[in-house]
Enzyme design. Structure first.
Site, mmCIF file in Angstrom:
data_model
loop_
_atom_site.group_PDB
_atom_site.id
_atom_site.type_symbol
_atom_site.label_atom_id
_atom_site.label_comp_id
_atom_site.label_asym_id
_atom_site.label_seq_id
_atom_site.Cartn_x
_atom_site.Cartn_y
_atom_site.Cartn_z
ATOM 1 N N ASP A 1 -11.252 -9.432 10.378
ATOM 2 C CA ASP A 1 -10.163 -9.695 9.438
ATOM 3 C C ASP A 1 -8.998 -10.447 10.081
ATOM 4 O O ASP A 1 -8.757 -10.351 11.289
ATOM 5 C CB ASP A 1 -9.641 -8.393 8.839
ATOM 6 C CG ASP A 1 -10.649 -7.755 7.907
ATOM 7 O OD1 ASP A 1 -11.621 -8.437 7.527
ATOM 8 O OD2 ASP A 1 -10.487 -6.573 7.570
ATOM 9 N N ALA B 1 -4.915 -0.291 10.598
ATOM 10 C CA ALA B 1 -3.831 0.665 10.841
ATOM 11 C C ALA B 1 -4.230 1.708 11.876
ATOM 12 O O ALA B 1 -3.513 1.944 12.855
ATOM 13 C CB ALA B 1 -3.444 1.334 9.525
ATOM 14 N N ASP C 1 -13.153 -6.836 14.985
ATOM 15 C CA ASP C 1 -12.649 -6.841 13.611
ATOM 16 C C ASP C 1 -12.647 -8.292 13.124
ATOM 17 O O ASP C 1 -12.052 -9.155 13.758
ATOM 18 C CB ASP C 1 -11.228 -6.254 13.553
ATOM 19 C CG ASP C 1 -10.797 -5.908 12.137
ATOM 20 O OD1 ASP C 1 -11.055 -6.731 11.223
ATOM 21 O OD2 ASP C 1 -10.202 -4.837 11.931
ATOM 22 N N CYS D 1 -22.662 0.801 -20.937
ATOM 23 C CA CYS D 1 -22.356 0.870 -22.361
ATOM 24 C C CYS D 1 -20.889 1.247 -22.596
ATOM 25 O O CYS D 1 -20.272 0.798 -23.568
ATOM 26 C CB CYS D 1 -23.275 1.859 -23.063
ATOM 27 S SG CYS D 1 -23.152 3.545 -22.439
ATOM 28 N N ARG E 1 2.207 -0.976 8.290
ATOM 29 C CA ARG E 1 1.604 0.181 8.950
ATOM 30 C C ARG E 1 0.782 -0.181 10.181
ATOM 31 O O ARG E 1 0.402 0.703 10.942
ATOM 32 C CB ARG E 1 0.741 0.962 7.954
ATOM 33 C CG ARG E 1 -0.437 0.193 7.463
ATOM 34 C CD ARG E 1 -1.031 0.738 6.170
ATOM 35 N NE ARG E 1 -2.214 -0.020 5.796
ATOM 36 C CZ ARG E 1 -2.191 -1.222 5.246
ATOM 37 N NH1 ARG E 1 -1.051 -1.809 5.011
ATOM 38 N NH2 ARG E 1 -3.307 -1.854 4.940
ATOM 39 N N GLN E 2 0.468 -1.461 10.379
ATOM 40 C CA GLN E 2 -0.280 -1.891 11.559
ATOM 41 C C GLN E 2 0.732 -2.432 12.557
ATOM 42 O O GLN E 2 0.970 -3.634 12.656
ATOM 43 C CB GLN E 2 -1.347 -2.910 11.145
ATOM 44 C CG GLN E 2 -2.325 -2.308 10.134
ATOM 45 C CD GLN E 2 -3.324 -3.288 9.581
ATOM 46 O OE1 GLN E 2 -3.591 -4.339 10.171
ATOM 47 N NE2 GLN E 2 -3.928 -2.954 8.452
ATOM 48 N N ARG F 1 0.822 -1.222 0.000
ATOM 49 C CA ARG F 1 0.000 0.000 0.000
ATOM 50 C C ARG F 1 0.847 1.259 0.000
ATOM 51 O O ARG F 1 0.452 2.278 -0.543
ATOM 52 C CB ARG F 1 -0.948 -0.012 1.200
ATOM 53 C CG ARG F 1 -2.011 -1.091 1.104
ATOM 54 C CD ARG F 1 -3.253 -0.700 1.835
ATOM 55 N NE ARG F 1 -4.278 -1.708 1.722
ATOM 56 C CZ ARG F 1 -5.544 -1.526 2.070
ATOM 57 N NH1 ARG F 1 -5.914 -0.352 2.539
ATOM 58 N NH2 ARG F 1 -6.432 -2.482 1.944
#
Length: 927
Positions: free
Chosen positions: A485, A456, A483, A586, A494-495, A48
């Site tokens: 996850d 995070a 959570d 379309c 970052r976590q 990320r």
């Protein structure tokens, strides 16, 4: 006090070494850069972050060495962020020993470090190092003062000082500024309620990309022949350009010599601009687009000594434009106090406060601000350190990579806190007590918090809770986090509560254990439940239960916070974000114009082929007993939903590898040849044949006959085995490079892009768009969590409306905007009477006090009372028990009530939430 406070958010070790050869030799630094294979191996960790910085900047960081002095709360925040970002070498410097006081601000210190009186840098070293195995972390505990030889700093590209006297900062800054090439210098200070950051990156600092924004493709309506030629945007869309910038033209028809050229623009209006002489070019025919060409920019910095008298400051709160200069003057006075007295002002000492006020007499400074700074200067406010640590860390990354516009050159910010008392406790919370007082600390200890999400921001919030002492078991407080996850490798970037050994473990339970290591006194209750549908649901429950809601989020270097307090601010559902712009069907099917269209088309094809169709196939054969029975019903012209598609899948399902190759070749022709020819040459669906029958109906009858023939052939050939009547749907998974999912999407998108002469995207961009990946970086996450935690303190303290701040920032530019929260909306239900959206109102009160009757009472989706509905007047005689029939343990229900308008012709007025309680004896009761 609040009983619940919802929050949505949503290696190897190296031995310690000193600075100077005089005591011990410095450690050998790693090679000048990571080997290509090692850098490639590290990329999944930074997935990320790559979307924020790009690979070029990532490689520059992987070749950079950083010196960081001061391992207090602010220093360890910066260390965490830049190690997660992925520098090559980080040297942690500190000369102080661990104290109990430090446990309240440094989340990497433990009680054992205090008991053994370890050096702070040595104590945090292993915990900092294990954040990122690709970063070499070493330590130094040598003295660093005005007599130190600074030549050792030549080996670093960036130097950061925290907890350093101003005189030392000026000396080191001069050394860094005048060194060739310049060493980037950042000075950071956090004193109680006030913080400041100073940057000096040298006389000439070149930035390759000042904003970091991806260049957007803008479609062209027209280009005139003339001098100058004028470009008009399609559909009156604003171009967002500035005079002097350059744009690159592509896919222009007619005036095609413009394609691939960059021209400088002169803005004429929000929708048009001039691009120089086009009079000699062929006339513009149609099509084409342009995009902004990014040009490097050079920034010039002055030394700290030069900047002290006339500082360039960032203004976060435009309603208080004088605040940054006042903070600057107040902190300069604090620097002078330290030089004169060789200490900081004593906590709560009025005499020291007046000395500090006298030092600011020649500057227009708010004296109460100076007194507050004096009383709290020795203290520490962890969320403030987190916020400024995020800002300073982003400046470090800018200094190393030349990516994003640097801070020029100061940012300073106070936070509003009220401290009525201070009682020395001799524990980890003394630094916090110095800032907010004992009473407020006790309120934080007994707080019960519900936090949605443990990614995070959630990890950063838990760290802040631990340092603030939120939810202590001994005070009957609690932090409840949920959570669903599991931890992935890319989360580790970052976590920061997670490590490699935690991959595929639940985020919430893992984070709870890590939080208790920071503060064992906390009570953390972790769940794996999913809260749906996200923010708006949580907001509605907060409104119904009269609880504050603190919302925050990040995207790349951008972040926002929103504070929602009962009866003071508007709720999250009071405003609506603009709907996400969807690509017309379309456009996806026949007329793609940009790479996003082809990527989405490829993603849809994946879903159809590998998820949707196999699911329909399985459901069909679960409903129908056998292929023979299906064939019999089809021969009898019985309509079976989905039969045509299912039989087609069954008859074409490959049984050997060679069949897969044949099917792939047929699909290739269908998608990248015949579809294009059909678009150009086929009949429209409403074309009629000579006999007057519709073309579509003929196609359907042909499809029926074909499906029957295919099923007969499959049964005769004994292809209908139980195994062939089952499929295994595949959900799109972007992060597994071995499953082929991204290979399919990237290849299909590229082929379709070439068909339509669209520039192909690389795999990284394709993954971001197809996977809907939100760019993320630890610096912004730390900053946003710190800001929202500061508002938490205000909520617990019962502050007034004017004290709360929402915030938006973009660390890339950099800009930070603090604004007052929007006041709660009031609706007039009778002249002179108003209600708040948070208020629960008794129906009897409505009739007696206001003299009005409800026009509608609804429970969920059930209409309980609507006077205009036949028979509803009879319901007035029934009790709520009979109308709702609640379960035995149900204590109350939440109702939605509407009222008649003041004037005829107006719409009904939405009422406040009404909570209806049931009495224990079963009799009706309102409250």
């Amino acid at each position: 006090s609040l009983s619940s406070l919802p929050l949505s958010l949503s290696p190897s070790l190296f031995p310690a070494a000193s600075l100077f050869p005089a005591s011990r030799p410095l450690p050998c630094l790693p090679p000048s850069s990571l080997p290509p294979s090692l850098f490639t191996a590290s990329l999944p960790l930074f997935r990320r972050q790559r979307y924020v910085l790009g690979d070029s900047a990532m490689q520059q960081m992987a070749q950079s060495s950083v010196f960081l002095s001061g391992m207090g709360g602010l220093g360890v925040e910066i260390a965490k962020n830049i190690v997660l970002a992925g520098v090559k070498v980080l040297t942690l410097h500190d000369t102080k020993q661990c104290e109990t006081w430090d446990l309240g601000s440094n989340f990497f210190l433990r009680q054992d470090d205090v008991l053994t009186q370890r050096n702070r840098a040595v104590a945090v070293h292993p915990r900092v190092a294990e954040l990122n195995p690709y970063v070499h972390v070493d330590t130094s505990s040598s003295s660093l003062d005005l007599s130190t030889d600074l030549c050792f700093l030549k080996r670093y590209q960036c130097v950061i000082l925290t907890e350093a006297r101003l005189s030392l900062q000026k000396k080191i800054n001069d050394f860094c500024h005048f060194h060739q090439p310049p060493i980037r210098f950042i000075g950071c200070d956090a004193y109680g309620i006030c913080v400041r950051v100073f940057c000096d990156f040298g006389d000439q600092f070149e930035v390759s990309d000042p904003t970091g924004e991806e260049a957007k493709e803008m479609f062209i309506q027209n280009i005139t022949q003339g001098n100058p030629g004028v470009v008009t945007c399609m559909d009156s869309r604003t171009h967002g350009l500035q005079t002097g910038q350059s744009v690159l033209f592509r896919e222009v028809n007619g005036m095609d010599t413009l394609n691939g050229t960059a021209r400088q623009v002169t803005v004429l209006s929000p929708y048009s601009f001039a691009v120089g002489d086009t009079s000699c070019l062929r006339p513009y025919a149609h099509g084409g687009f342009f995009l902004l060409v990014k040009t490097p920019r050079t920034y010039s910095f002055e030394t700290m000594e030069q900047q002290l008298s006339e500082p360039q400051v960032l203004t976060p709160d435009f309603s208080k434009p004088e605040a940054p200069l006042q903070i600057h003057a107040a902190m300069l006075a604090l620097d002078a106090f330290q030089e004169q007295h060789n200490r900081l002002p004593n906590i709560g000492c009025c005499q020291d406060a007046e000395v500090l006020v006298k030092l600011t007499e020649e500057a227009p400074v708010n004296s109460e601000l100076v007194r507050c700074l004096s009383r709290t200067a020795q203290g520490s406010l962890p969320p403030l350190a987190a916020a400024v640590g995020g800002i300073a860390s982003q400046e470090v990354l800018k200094a190393l990579t030349g990516k994003f516009a640097p801070l020029q050159q100061w940012v300073g910010q106070p936070t509003e806190v009220r401290r009525s008392d201070w009682l020395f406790g001799g524990d980890r919370y003394d630094g916090l007590r110095a800032c907010i007082g004992e009473t407020m600390c006790l309120e934080l200890h007994k707080l019960r918090v519900f936090m949605v999400g443990c990614g995070a921001i959630g990890c950063e919030m838990l760290k802040n809770f631990a340092l603030l002492g939120v939810g202590l078991a001994k005070s009957s407080g609690e932090v409840c986090v949920t959570d669903p996850d599991l931890i992935e490798k890319s989360n580790l970037n970052r976590q920061f509560l997670f490590r490699s050994q935690h991959i595929q473990k639940p985020k919430s339970t893992t984070a709870a254990v890590a939080t208790l290591e920071i503060n064992p006194e906390m009570q953390v209750d972790a769940h794996l439940n999913k809260v749906c549908p996200a923010r708006r649901y949580v907001d509605s429950r907060s409104v119904s239960n009269q609880k504050a809601l603190l919302d925050s989020g990040t995207m790349g270097t951008k972040g926002h916070t929103e504070i929602i307090v009962p009866n003071l601010t508007e709720s999250y559902n009071s405003h609506r974000d603009p709907p996400e712009e969807e690509i017309p069907f379309c456009t996806l099917k026949s007329f793609p114009a940009v790479i996003e269209h082809t990527i989405q088309w490829a993603r849809d094809k994946f879903e159809s082929a590998f998820a949707h169709k196999p699911t329909i196939y399985n459901m069909f054969w679960q409903t129908h007993s056998s292929a023979e029975a299906v064939l019999q019903r089809m021969q009898q012209r019985e309509t079976l939903e989905g039969a045509f598609q299912v039989v087609k899948l069954l008859s074409r399902r490959p049984s050997q590898w060679e069949h897969c190759i044949i099917l792939a070749r047929l699909k290739f022709d269908k998608y990248f040849k015949r579809k294009a020819l059909q678009l150009l040459h086929s009949f429209p669906l409403d074309t009629r044949l000579k006999d007057g029958s519709e073309y579509l109906s003929l196609l359907i009858s042909e499809e029926e006959r074909e499906a029957i023939a295919q099923l007969e052939e499959a049964i005769t050939a004994d292809h209908v085995t139980p195994e062939r009547l089952r499929m295994s749907p595949r959900l799109f998974e972007k992060d597994d490079d071995l499953n082929g999912h991204m290979d399919f999407v990237a290849s299909a998108s590229s082929l379709r892009a070439r068909m339509y002469s669209i520039e192909v995207a690389d795999r990284l961009k394709t993954k971001r768009i197809a996977g809907k990946i939100i760019p993320a970086i630890a610096t912004a996450t730390a900053a946003v969590a710190g800001l929202v935690s500061l508002e938490l303190v205000k909520v617990v303290g019962g502050y007034g409306f004017e004290s709360f701040n929402n915030c938006f920032f973009n660390l890339a530019i950099p800009v930070m905007v603090l604004t007052e929260a929007a006041p709660v909306k009031r609706t007039q239900i009778r002249l002179g009477e108003t209600h708040l959206t948070y208020h629960g109102v008794d129906c009897v009160v409505l009739q007696v006090h206001y003299g009005i009757e409800p026009t509608m009472v609804v429970h969920g989706v059930k209409m309980l009372y609507v006077p205009v509905m036949p028979g509803h007047n009879k319901r007035l005689k029934l009790t709520m028990q009979k109308l709702i029939k609640p379960s035995v343990d149900r204590r109350y229900v939440d109702l939605t009530v509407s009222f008649a308008p003041e004037s005829d012709g107006d719409e009904d007025l939405p009422g406040p939430p009404v909570r209806y309680y049931f009495s224990p004896d079963g009799e009706a009761h309102t409250a």
